[in-house]
Scaffold this motif. Structure first.
Motif, PDB file in Angstrom:
ATOM      1  N   GLY A   3      -5.911  -0.701 -59.397  1.00  0.00           N
ATOM      2  CA  GLY A   3      -6.226  -2.074 -59.043  1.00  0.00           C
ATOM      3  C   GLY A   3      -6.906  -2.144 -57.699  1.00  0.00           C
ATOM      4  O   GLY A   3      -7.177  -1.127 -57.044  1.00  0.00           O
ATOM      5  N   GLY A   4      -7.176  -3.398 -57.260  1.00  0.00           N
ATOM      6  CA  GLY A   4      -7.941  -3.625 -56.053  1.00  0.00           C
ATOM      7  C   GLY A   4      -7.287  -3.126 -54.776  1.00  0.00           C
ATOM      8  O   GLY A   4      -7.960  -2.951 -53.777  1.00  0.00           O
ATOM      9  N   PHE A   5      -5.981  -2.919 -54.783  1.00  0.00           N
ATOM     10  CA  PHE A   5      -5.310  -2.457 -53.565  1.00  0.00           C
ATOM     11  C   PHE A   5      -5.782  -1.060 -53.163  1.00  0.00           C
ATOM     12  O   PHE A   5      -5.821  -0.720 -51.990  1.00  0.00           O
ATOM     13  CB  PHE A   5      -3.793  -2.443 -53.764  1.00  0.00           C
ATOM     14  CG  PHE A   5      -3.163  -3.795 -53.583  1.00  0.00           C
ATOM     15  CD1 PHE A   5      -3.012  -4.332 -52.312  1.00  0.00           C
ATOM     16  CD2 PHE A   5      -2.717  -4.522 -54.674  1.00  0.00           C
ATOM     17  CE1 PHE A   5      -2.421  -5.578 -52.139  1.00  0.00           C
ATOM     18  CE2 PHE A   5      -2.141  -5.768 -54.501  1.00  0.00           C
ATOM     19  CZ  PHE A   5      -1.992  -6.306 -53.237  1.00  0.00           C
TER      20      PHE A   5
ATOM     21  N   PRO B 159      -1.208   6.093 -48.432  1.00  0.00           N
ATOM     22  CA  PRO B 159      -0.853   6.327 -49.840  1.00  0.00           C
ATOM     23  C   PRO B 159       0.595   5.945 -50.174  1.00  0.00           C
ATOM     24  O   PRO B 159       0.873   5.450 -51.277  1.00  0.00           O
ATOM     25  CB  PRO B 159      -1.048   7.834 -50.025  1.00  0.00           C
ATOM     26  CG  PRO B 159      -1.899   8.282 -48.893  1.00  0.00           C
ATOM     27  CD  PRO B 159      -1.761   7.296 -47.790  1.00  0.00           C
ATOM     28  N   ASN B 160       1.511   6.161 -49.245  1.00  0.00           N
ATOM     29  CA  ASN B 160       2.915   5.784 -49.503  1.00  0.00           C
ATOM     30  C   ASN B 160       3.076   4.270 -49.580  1.00  0.00           C
ATOM     31  O   ASN B 160       3.873   3.761 -50.354  1.00  0.00           O
ATOM     32  CB  ASN B 160       3.831   6.337 -48.405  1.00  0.00           C
ATOM     33  CG  ASN B 160       3.926   7.842 -48.466  1.00  0.00           C
ATOM     34  OD1 ASN B 160       3.773   8.430 -49.540  1.00  0.00           O
ATOM     35  ND2 ASN B 160       4.141   8.463 -47.322  1.00  0.00           N
ATOM     36  N   VAL B 161       2.344   3.580 -48.752  1.00  0.00           N
ATOM     37  CA  VAL B 161       2.387   2.116 -48.778  1.00  0.00           C
ATOM     38  C   VAL B 161       1.767   1.623 -50.086  1.00  0.00           C
ATOM     39  O   VAL B 161       2.321   0.764 -50.779  1.00  0.00           O
ATOM     40  CB  VAL B 161       1.646   1.511 -47.564  1.00  0.00           C
ATOM     41  CG1 VAL B 161       1.597  -0.002 -47.647  1.00  0.00           C
ATOM     42  CG2 VAL B 161       2.313   1.953 -46.264  1.00  0.00           C
ATOM     43  N   LEU B 162       0.644   2.206 -50.436  1.00  0.00           N
ATOM     44  CA  LEU B 162      -0.041   1.825 -51.672  1.00  0.00           C
ATOM     45  C   LEU B 162       0.892   2.028 -52.873  1.00  0.00           C
ATOM     46  O   LEU B 162       1.014   1.139 -53.728  1.00  0.00           O
ATOM     47  CB  LEU B 162      -1.324   2.652 -51.833  1.00  0.00           C
ATOM     48  CG  LEU B 162      -2.130   2.372 -53.099  1.00  0.00           C
ATOM     49  CD1 LEU B 162      -2.611   0.923 -53.126  1.00  0.00           C
ATOM     50  CD2 LEU B 162      -3.335   3.320 -53.204  1.00  0.00           C
ATOM     51  N   ALA B 163       1.564   3.176 -52.905  1.00  0.00           N
ATOM     52  CA  ALA B 163       2.475   3.464 -54.030  1.00  0.00           C
ATOM     53  C   ALA B 163       3.557   2.399 -54.122  1.00  0.00           C
ATOM     54  O   ALA B 163       3.892   1.921 -55.217  1.00  0.00           O
ATOM     55  CB  ALA B 163       3.090   4.848 -53.844  1.00  0.00           C
ATOM     56  N   ALA B 164       4.091   1.987 -52.965  1.00  0.00           N
ATOM     57  CA  ALA B 164       5.141   0.965 -52.977  1.00  0.00           C
ATOM     58  C   ALA B 164       4.608  -0.383 -53.459  1.00  0.00           C
ATOM     59  O   ALA B 164       5.289  -1.117 -54.177  1.00  0.00           O
ATOM     60  CB  ALA B 164       5.759   0.838 -51.583  1.00  0.00           C
ATOM     61  N   VAL B 165       3.384  -0.698 -53.086  1.00  0.00           N
ATOM     62  CA  VAL B 165       2.788  -1.965 -53.526  1.00  0.00           C
ATOM     63  C   VAL B 165       2.606  -1.961 -55.043  1.00  0.00           C
ATOM     64  O   VAL B 165       2.941  -2.936 -55.722  1.00  0.00           O
ATOM     65  CB  VAL B 165       1.413  -2.214 -52.856  1.00  0.00           C
ATOM     66  CG1 VAL B 165       0.767  -3.469 -53.423  1.00  0.00           C
ATOM     67  CG2 VAL B 165       1.582  -2.345 -51.367  1.00  0.00           C
TER      68      VAL B 165
END
Ligand code: ADP
Ligand code: MG
Length: 553
Positions: free
Chosen positions: A6-8, A15-21
Motif C-alpha cells: 500500500g501507499g505507506f 521498516p519496523n514502523v512500516l510493518a507495525a502500520v
C-alpha cells in the motif's frame, strides 16, 4: 510486491514502523499523513492544520518513531497533548506503531497520577514522553534536566492547549529543550496565538494544510430539527426512539446541562453518563471505556470534555445545544464517522439560532437537511420494530426449550395461547406504551418550532423567544396566572400549590410553563370550575395565584 504494502511503503518509514502500520490494517495513508510524513522524516519543523479525525496522530508518530534510536536510553521525543485522555490516546498509538521496535518505551505523563513513577520511567530511558503541559512543568520544577535530550517536539491540538490556558507552561517547556530540536505543531485552527508561538519557536516551518470541507463531513449524514429551547429534552427523547444508533454522544453547552440531560435519559432506561470538566479524570476515563465496550450507549458531554474522544462505536452525534462556532461543529460531528465509517449528526436549532445554522452550512459547504420531529405513530412503529428485532431470533428454538412449559401454563391457567402470549408480552415490555393512544398520552406532541403558526404569546407578552402553541392533550385545558419568574416563581412552586390546595394527583397536571410575567398550567377540563374555586385564595410566593382558564385562538 510493493502494491500489497500500500501507499505507506513509499513514504520512507523505518521498516519496523512500516510493518507495525501494516499490521494495524490501515490500507492507505490519509491526506495529512501523506503530506506530513516526508516533511517530518526530512527533519523540518512543520505546522500541520487538519480537522479532527483526519489521522494526525500517525502523521507525526510514524515519522518520529522512524527517527528515534531505541538503543539510546534517553528521552528523544516529547508530545504535548491538552488533556489526559488525549495524552493516553497518543501514547497508546505510539505503543501500537512501536510494537516491532524492541527496547522502545513510551511514558504518558499527566496530572492526577503520582509523580514518582512517571519521573522514574523517564529516568529509566523512555524515549517517547507524551505529556500534558501542566504536569510536565511540575516535573521540570523538580528536575530541570528532564527535557535536555529532546530532539523532536510535537504540540498536538495546539489550539485546544491554548484555550485551556497552557500558554505559560508551553513557554517554560520550550526553554527546557535544546534549541537544535525539531518542532512540529498540529492544530485544527490557526488563531493568532498559535501563529505567534510558531514564529517564536519554530525554525522555518513547512506548512501542511488539509482542506477539511468535505474531508470530515462527507461520511456523515447531517440533519437539523427546529425546536424550542424548553422542548429540547422531549425532542431528544423522541429522536432517540426512532434513530437506530449504536453509541451516541450528545453535546450540550454547560456542565449542568450534561447532568440534567443524562438523568432525564437515565430515567428513560438508557445506559447513559455525563462527561464534563468537573468529573474526575479517572472517572472520565471509565466513562469512555464504558462507552467503548458497550456498558454505556450514550454520553452527554461538553465540548472540552469530549475533545479528541475516539470511540469507533459512535454512530450518532446529537448537537442538543448549538456549538459556539462552526469549527466546534465540525469537531463535534467528527466524533462519528471515524475512519471512514458512516455516521449521523443531528442538530437541534431554536428559532433564534437559524443564522448559526446558515453559517455552519457555509463553512462545511453542505446543506444540513431539515427533519421533522417523529410523531407518535413513528415512535410506536420504532418500538414495535425493536420488539420484532429482539424476538425474532428467539422464535427459531424457543419452542423446543419452552414449548412444553407453554402447554402446561395454558392448561394450568386455562387460557388461550393468544392470551398467554399477550400476558408474556406485557411482562416483557415492562409496561411500555405500545398502542398509539398510549404513546400519545405518554408524550404530548412536541411540534417543530419552524412551523409558520409561530407567533407571539397572547397579550403581547414577550418571553424572549416566540413560541408556537403546544397542542393540548385530550381532556386538558390551559390555565394562566399572572405570576412568573419575576415574582420568584418556579414550576415546582405552582405544582406544589395546585397539588396541595386543589387535591389533585400528580398525573392530572400537565405541562407547566413559567415565563417572566406569567405562567401556563395544563389542567383537567373535567371539574375545572370546581378546581379553580378551590384555588381561589391560594397564594404562591406570597402572591395571589388567580388562575384562570386561558383561551387561545
Ligand atoms: P486526529 O488526531 O486527526 O483527530 P486520529 O489520529 O485520532 O485523528 O485518527 C482517527 C482515527 O483514524 C483513529 O481511529 C485511527 O486509528 C484511524 N486512522 C488513522 N490513520 C488511518 C489510516 N491511514 N487508515 C485507516 N484508519 C486510520
Ligand atoms: Mg488527534
Amino acid at each position: 510486491m510493493t502494491q500489497e504494502l500500500g501507499g505507506f511503503a513509499a513514504l520512507g518509514l523505518n521498516p519496523n514502523v512500516l510493518a507495525a502500520v501494516i499490521a494495524t490494517g490501515y490500507e492507505e495513508p490519509s491526506a495529512i499523513q501523506l503530506q506530513s510524513i516526508p516533511v517530518i522524516l526530512a527533519g523540518h519543523d512543520m505546522i500541520g492544520q487538519a480537522q479532527t479525525g483526519t489521522g494526525k496522530t500517525a502523521a507525526f508518530a510514524l515519522p518520529i518513531l522512524s527517527r528515534i534510536d531505541p538503543a539510546k536510553k534517553e528521552p528523544q521525543a516529547l508530545i504535548l497533548a491538552p488533556t489526559r485522555e488525549l495524552a493516553l490516546q497518543v501514547a497508546t498509538a505510539f505503543e501500537t506503531y512501536a510494537k516491532q521496535m524492541p527496547g522502545l518505551n513510551v511514558i504518558a505523563v499527566y496530572g492526577g497520577a503520582p509523580m514518582g513513577p512517571q519521573l522514574k520511567a523517564i529516568r529509566q530511558g523512555a524515549q517517547v514522553i507524551v505529556a500534558t503541559p501542566g504536569r510536565l512543568v511540575d516535573h521540570l520544577r523538580r528536575d530541570e534536566k528532564v527535557l535536555s535530550t529532546i530532539q523532536h517536539l510535537v504540540l498536538d491540538e495546539a489550539d485546544e492547549m491554548l484555550k485551556l490556558g497552557f500558554m505559560d507552561d508551553l513557554e517554560v517547556i520550550f526553554q527546557a529543550m535544546p534549541e537544535s530540536r525539531q518542532s512540529v505543531l498540529f492544530s485544527a485552527t490557526l488563531p493568532h496565538s498559535i501563529r505567534s508561538i510558531a514564529e517564536k519557536h519554530l525554525k522555518e516551518p513547512k506548512h501542511v494544510k488539509i482542506e477539511t470541507k468535505t474531508q470530515t463531513v462527507t461520511a456523515i449524514e447531517q440533519a437539523h430539527l427546529m425546536v424550542h429551547a424548553d422542548q429540547k429534552v422531549a425532542a431528544v427523547c423522541r429522536l432517540l426512539e426512532v434513530e437506530d444508533f449504536d453509541a451516541l454522544i450528545a453535546f450540550v453547552r454547560t456542565k449542568q446541562a450534561t447532568l440534567d440531560l443524562a438523568s432525564a435519559l437515565e430515567a428513560k432506561g438508557y445506559k447513559v453518563a455525563a462527561l464534563n470538566g468537573d468529573i474526575a479524570q479517572n472517572q472520565r476515563e471509565r466513562v469512555i471505556e464504558s462507552l467503548k465496550d458497550g456498558r454505556l450507549d450514550i454520553v452527554v458531554a461538553t465540548d472540552v470534555a469530549a475533545r479528541g474522544l475516539d470511540v469507533p462505536r459512535i454512530t450518532h452525534v446529537m448537537n442538543v445545544d448549538m456549538p459556539y462556532d462552526p469549527e466546534s461543529y465540525v469537531h463535534r460531528i467528527g466524533r462519528t464517522g471515524r475512519a471512514g465509517r458512516a455516521g449521523r449528526a443531528l442538530l437541534l436549532v431554536t428559532p433564534r439560532e437559524r443564522r448559526m445554522l446558515q453559517v455552519i452550512e457555509r463553512v462545511t459547504g453542505q446543506k444540513v437537511a431539515e427533519v421533522r420531529l417523529p410523531d407518535s405513530q413513528q415512535v410506536l412503529d420504532a418500538r414495535i420494530r425493536k420488539l420484532t428485532t429482539s424476538l425474532s431470533p428467539l422464535v427459531a428454538d424457543a419452542e423446543a426449550s419452552h414449548g412444553d412449559l407453554l402447554d402446561r401454563l395454558i392448561a394450568d391457567i386455562g387460557c388461550s395461547p393468544r392470551a398467554l402470549a399477550a400476558a408474556l408480552l406485557r411482562k416483557a415490555t415492562n409496561g411500555q406504551a405500545l398502542t398509539l393512544a398510549e404513546v400519545e398520552r405518554e408524550q404530548p406532541l412536541v411540534p417543530s418550532a419552524g412551523a409558520p403558526r409561530e407567533r407571539r404569546e397572547r397579550d403581547g407578552e414577550r418571553s424572549g423567544e416566540r413560541r408556537a402553541p403546544v397542542p393540548l392533550a385530550e381532556g386538558r385545558v390551559r390555565c394562566r396566572t399572572a405570576l412568573g419568574t419575576r415574582d420568584g416563581i418556579a414550576a415546582k412552586n405552582l405544582l406544589g400549590a395546585i397539588l396541595n390546595e386543589g387535591g389533585l394527583v400528580r398525573e392530572a397536571i400537565g405541562r407547566i410553563q413559567v415565563r417572566e410575567s406569567f405562567s401556563l398550567v395544563e389542567l383537567p377540563e373535567d371539574g375545572l370550575d370546581r378546581l379553580l374555586g378551590k384555588l381561589k385564595d391560594t397564594r404562591v410566593a406570597g402572591k395571589q395565584l388567580k388562575l384562570r382558564r386561558y383561551r387561545e385562538d
